[in-house]
Scaffold this motif. Structure first.
Motif, PDB file in Angstrom:
ATOM      1  N   SER A   6      23.613  10.144 -11.030  1.00  0.00           N
ATOM      2  CA  SER A   6      22.260   9.861 -10.824  1.00  0.00           C
ATOM      3  C   SER A   6      22.096   8.156 -10.387  1.00  0.00           C
ATOM      4  CB  SER A   6      21.218  10.160 -12.081  1.00  0.00           C
ATOM      5  OG  SER A   6      20.012   9.562 -11.975  1.00  0.00           O
ATOM      6  N   CYS A   7      21.226   7.930  -9.432  1.00  0.00           N
ATOM      7  CA  CYS A   7      20.931   6.448  -9.333  1.00  0.00           C
ATOM      8  C   CYS A   7      20.584   5.735 -10.625  1.00  0.00           C
ATOM      9  CB  CYS A   7      20.144   6.280  -8.245  1.00  0.00           C
ATOM     10  SG  CYS A   7      18.416   7.012  -8.205  1.00  0.00           S
ATOM     11  N   ASP A  26      15.171   6.827  -0.180  1.00  0.00           N
ATOM     12  CA  ASP A  26      14.629   8.031   0.548  1.00  0.00           C
ATOM     13  C   ASP A  26      14.416   9.238  -0.502  1.00  0.00           C
ATOM     14  OD1 ASP A  26      13.795  10.114   2.064  1.00  0.00           O
ATOM     15  OD2 ASP A  26      15.649  10.175   3.157  1.00  0.00           O
ATOM     16  N   ALA A  50      17.558  18.505  -5.804  1.00  0.00           N
ATOM     17  CA  ALA A  50      17.393  17.851  -7.332  1.00  0.00           C
ATOM     18  C   ALA A  50      16.138  17.042  -7.368  1.00  0.00           C
ATOM     19  CB  ALA A  50      18.429  17.237  -7.787  1.00  0.00           C
ATOM     20  N   ASN A  51      15.155  17.464  -8.407  1.00  0.00           N
ATOM     21  CA  ASN A  51      14.134  16.427  -8.785  1.00  0.00           C
ATOM     22  C   ASN A  51      13.013  16.608  -7.462  1.00  0.00           C
ATOM     23  OD1 ASN A  51      14.834  15.225 -11.034  1.00  0.00           O
ATOM     24  ND2 ASN A  51      16.513  14.217  -9.875  1.00  0.00           N
ATOM     25  N   HIS A 161      21.278  18.291   6.447  1.00  0.00           N
ATOM     26  CA  HIS A 161      20.557  17.919   5.010  1.00  0.00           C
ATOM     27  C   HIS A 161      19.145  18.518   5.518  1.00  0.00           C
ATOM     28  CE1 HIS A 161      18.549  16.053   1.581  1.00  0.00           C
ATOM     29  NE2 HIS A 161      19.752  16.013   0.808  1.00  0.00           N
ATOM     30  N   THR A 163      16.497  17.056   4.698  1.00  0.00           N
ATOM     31  CA  THR A 163      15.370  15.864   4.799  1.00  0.00           C
ATOM     32  C   THR A 163      16.181  14.810   5.696  1.00  0.00           C
ATOM     33  OG1 THR A 163      15.564  14.762   3.067  1.00  0.00           O
ATOM     34  CG2 THR A 163      14.018  16.284   2.946  1.00  0.00           C
ATOM     35  N   GLU A 164      17.254  15.140   6.424  1.00  0.00           N
ATOM     36  CA  GLU A 164      18.090  14.134   6.833  1.00  0.00           C
ATOM     37  C   GLU A 164      17.415  13.088   7.900  1.00  0.00           C
ATOM     38  OE1 GLU A 164      21.235  15.777   9.172  1.00  0.00           O
ATOM     39  OE2 GLU A 164      22.003  14.090   9.925  1.00  0.00           O
ATOM     40  N   LYS A 165      17.647  11.780   7.643  1.00  0.00           N
ATOM     41  CA  LYS A 165      17.014  10.935   8.709  1.00  0.00           C
ATOM     42  C   LYS A 165      17.926  10.478   9.672  1.00  0.00           C
ATOM     43  CE  LYS A 165      13.485  10.930   5.896  1.00  0.00           C
ATOM     44  NZ  LYS A 165      13.809  11.882   4.771  1.00  0.00           N
ATOM     45  N   PHE A 188      19.326   7.440  -2.823  1.00  0.00           N
ATOM     46  CA  PHE A 188      19.398   8.783  -2.474  1.00  0.00           C
ATOM     47  C   PHE A 188      20.259   9.132  -1.412  1.00  0.00           C
ATOM     48  CE2 PHE A 188      15.593   7.462  -5.225  1.00  0.00           C
ATOM     49  CZ  PHE A 188      15.726   8.507  -6.150  1.00  0.00           C
ATOM     50  N   GLY A 190      22.126  11.656   0.132  1.00  0.00           N
ATOM     51  CA  GLY A 190      21.652  12.946   0.703  1.00  0.00           C
ATOM     52  C   GLY A 190      22.886  13.123   1.629  1.00  0.00           C
ATOM     53  N   SER A 191      22.879  13.223   2.858  1.00  0.00           N
ATOM     54  CA  SER A 191      24.098  13.440   3.935  1.00  0.00           C
ATOM     55  C   SER A 191      24.774  12.188   4.293  1.00  0.00           C
ATOM     56  CB  SER A 191      23.502  14.111   5.124  1.00  0.00           C
ATOM     57  OG  SER A 191      22.572  13.261   5.752  1.00  0.00           O
ATOM     58  N   VAL A 193      23.689   9.306   5.267  1.00  0.00           N
ATOM     59  CA  VAL A 193      23.074   8.234   6.563  1.00  0.00           C
ATOM     60  C   VAL A 193      23.179   6.976   6.428  1.00  0.00           C
ATOM     61  CG1 VAL A 193      21.716   8.143   8.362  1.00  0.00           C
ATOM     62  CG2 VAL A 193      21.707  10.056   7.334  1.00  0.00           C
ATOM     63  N   GLU A 209      24.496   9.965  -5.084  1.00  0.00           N
ATOM     64  CA  GLU A 209      23.956  11.226  -4.760  1.00  0.00           C
ATOM     65  C   GLU A 209      24.291  11.950  -6.220  1.00  0.00           C
ATOM     66  OE1 GLU A 209      22.049  13.082  -2.417  1.00  0.00           O
ATOM     67  OE2 GLU A 209      22.446  14.379  -3.965  1.00  0.00           O
ATOM     68  N   ILE A 210      23.494  12.802  -6.692  1.00  0.00           N
ATOM     69  CA  ILE A 210      23.512  13.439  -7.796  1.00  0.00           C
ATOM     70  C   ILE A 210      24.188  14.762  -7.476  1.00  0.00           C
ATOM     71  CG2 ILE A 210      21.174  14.548  -7.925  1.00  0.00           C
ATOM     72  CD1 ILE A 210      20.695  13.675 -10.899  1.00  0.00           C
TER      73      ILE A 210
HETATM   74  C1  SAM Z   1      15.186  12.756   0.541  1.00  0.00           C
HETATM   75  S1  SAM Z   1      16.781  13.346   0.261  1.00  0.00           S
HETATM   76  C2  SAM Z   1      17.855  11.766   0.846  1.00  0.00           C
HETATM   77  C3  SAM Z   1      18.093  12.238   2.261  1.00  0.00           C
HETATM   78  C4  SAM Z   1      19.015  11.171   3.238  1.00  0.00           C
HETATM   79  N1  SAM Z   1      18.302  10.044   3.456  1.00  0.00           N
HETATM   80  C5  SAM Z   1      19.520  11.814   4.550  1.00  0.00           C
HETATM   81  O1  SAM Z   1      19.145  11.209   5.528  1.00  0.00           O
HETATM   82  O2  SAM Z   1      20.660  12.605   4.412  1.00  0.00           O
HETATM   83  C6  SAM Z   1      17.143  12.910  -1.383  1.00  0.00           C
HETATM   84  C7  SAM Z   1      18.289  13.087  -1.956  1.00  0.00           C
HETATM   85  O3  SAM Z   1      18.493  12.706  -3.306  1.00  0.00           O
HETATM   86  C8  SAM Z   1      19.294  13.420  -4.147  1.00  0.00           C
HETATM   87  N2  SAM Z   1      18.832  13.069  -5.649  1.00  0.00           N
HETATM   88  C9  SAM Z   1      17.619  13.558  -6.440  1.00  0.00           C
HETATM   89  N3  SAM Z   1      17.984  12.910  -7.532  1.00  0.00           N
HETATM   90  C10 SAM Z   1      18.649  12.100  -7.515  1.00  0.00           C
HETATM   91  C11 SAM Z   1      19.036  10.916  -8.473  1.00  0.00           C
HETATM   92  N4  SAM Z   1      18.545  10.808  -9.530  1.00  0.00           N
HETATM   93  N5  SAM Z   1      20.106  10.177  -8.261  1.00  0.00           N
HETATM   94  C12 SAM Z   1      20.745  10.377  -6.805  1.00  0.00           C
HETATM   95  N6  SAM Z   1      20.398  10.969  -5.955  1.00  0.00           N
HETATM   96  C13 SAM Z   1      19.501  12.043  -6.300  1.00  0.00           C
HETATM   97  C14 SAM Z   1      18.850  14.906  -3.699  1.00  0.00           C
HETATM   98  O4  SAM Z   1      20.095  15.701  -4.250  1.00  0.00           O
HETATM   99  C15 SAM Z   1      18.906  14.518  -2.159  1.00  0.00           C
HETATM  100  O5  SAM Z   1      20.032  14.799  -1.529  1.00  0.00           O
END
Ligand code: SAM
Length: 227
Positions: A6-7, A26, A50-51, A161, A163-165, A188, A190-191, A193, A209-210
């Motif tokens: 977790s961040c 993100d 998650a979350n 992913h 919500t991949e940016k 966060f 994600g994939s 990026v 990334e959690i």
């Molecule tokens: C909106 S997505 C990010 C997408 C990323 N910017 C991309 O372009 O692929 C949010 C990500 O945060 C992760 N996440 C959720 N809670 C988290 C936490 N507490 N710490 C780290 N990552 C977390 C989720 O599993 C998800 O993959």
């Protein structure tokens, strides 16, 4: 490096106070998003991450906790960019102020292609740009740019992913707010990026990334970059 953590707890463990030149977040928008919403014919391609499905009080606590970390690790005067959409903007703006950040602008990311939505289909998201502190605030690379960014989104059937940016979006943020060899933290991943963009631009970076599955996707992206 990419931390499978977790961040909130992760940053607390591994990142010292006021050492970071740029934070990109993100976060989950708490919209229970699975990539493609259910319709009669379509099922989501991905699971809710998650979350992204919290009660409002839990989401508020979650956001205030990672914002606190973002504030702690950033150097004074440095920038944070937070992705959010119009539904969560008012809350996020309030939480940023509570944490101590000063909002400087809200970039409109025009995705150039329409997405979901019933009453007008969505084509934009917001990226809040804020700074830590009020004195000696860092300037972006060039004043000659507006707060509307037209960068095509990745077509829904090509994302890895939900919500991949696009990488160009992350590169623009990093180039505007840091110099080579400076230190970027992605809360966060994600994939992956932001790590890929930071790597391409010769920035130091850490990311969190959690979810082990998404962490693997990030690692795969970074490995394919380096081969
Ligand atoms: C909106 S997505 C990010 C997408 C990323 N910017 C991309 O372009 O692929 C949010 C990500 O945060 C992760 N996440 C959720 N809670 C988290 C936490 N507490 N710490 C780290 N990552 C977390 C989720 O599993 C998800 O993959």
């Amino acid at each position: 490096m990419l931390y499978l953590d977790s961040c909130i707890e992760g940053a607390q463990k591994v990142i010292a106070d006021e050492t970071v030149d740029l934070v990109i977040a993100d976060p989950p928008y708490n919209l229970k998003f699975g990539g493609t919403n259910y319709t009669k014919n379509k099922k989501p391609r991905f699971q809710i991450f998650a979350n992204d499905n919290l009660s409002f009080p839990d989401y508020r606590r979650f956001c205030l906790a990672w914002l606190k970390q973002a504030y702690r690790i950033l150097k004074p005067g440095s920038h944070v960019y937070i992705f959010i959409d119009w539904r969560t903007y008012p809350d996020m703006a309030r939480w940023l102020k509570i944490t101590g950040f000063t909002i400087k602008n809200c970039i409109v990311w025009d995705k150039k292609n329409m997405g979901m939505g019933w009453q007008y289909r969505y084509q934009h998201e917001f990226i809040i740009m804020a700074v830590k502190g009020k004195k000696k605030v860092r300037r972006i690379r060039s004043r000659n740019q507006t707060d509307v960014w037209q960068i095509p989104r990745i077509p829904g059937n090509q994302t890895i992913h939900p919500t991949e940016k696009p990488i160009d979006l992350m590169k623009r943020i990093i180039e505007n707010s840091t110099e080579e060899n400076e230190y970027v933290v992605d809360l966060f991943a994600g994939s992956g990026v932001v790590p890929e963009a930071a790597e391409n631009l010769n920035r130091k970076w850490d990311a969190f990334e959690i979810d082990p599955g998404w962490a693997q996707v990030s690692i795969k992206r970074l490995n394919s970059e380096s081969t």
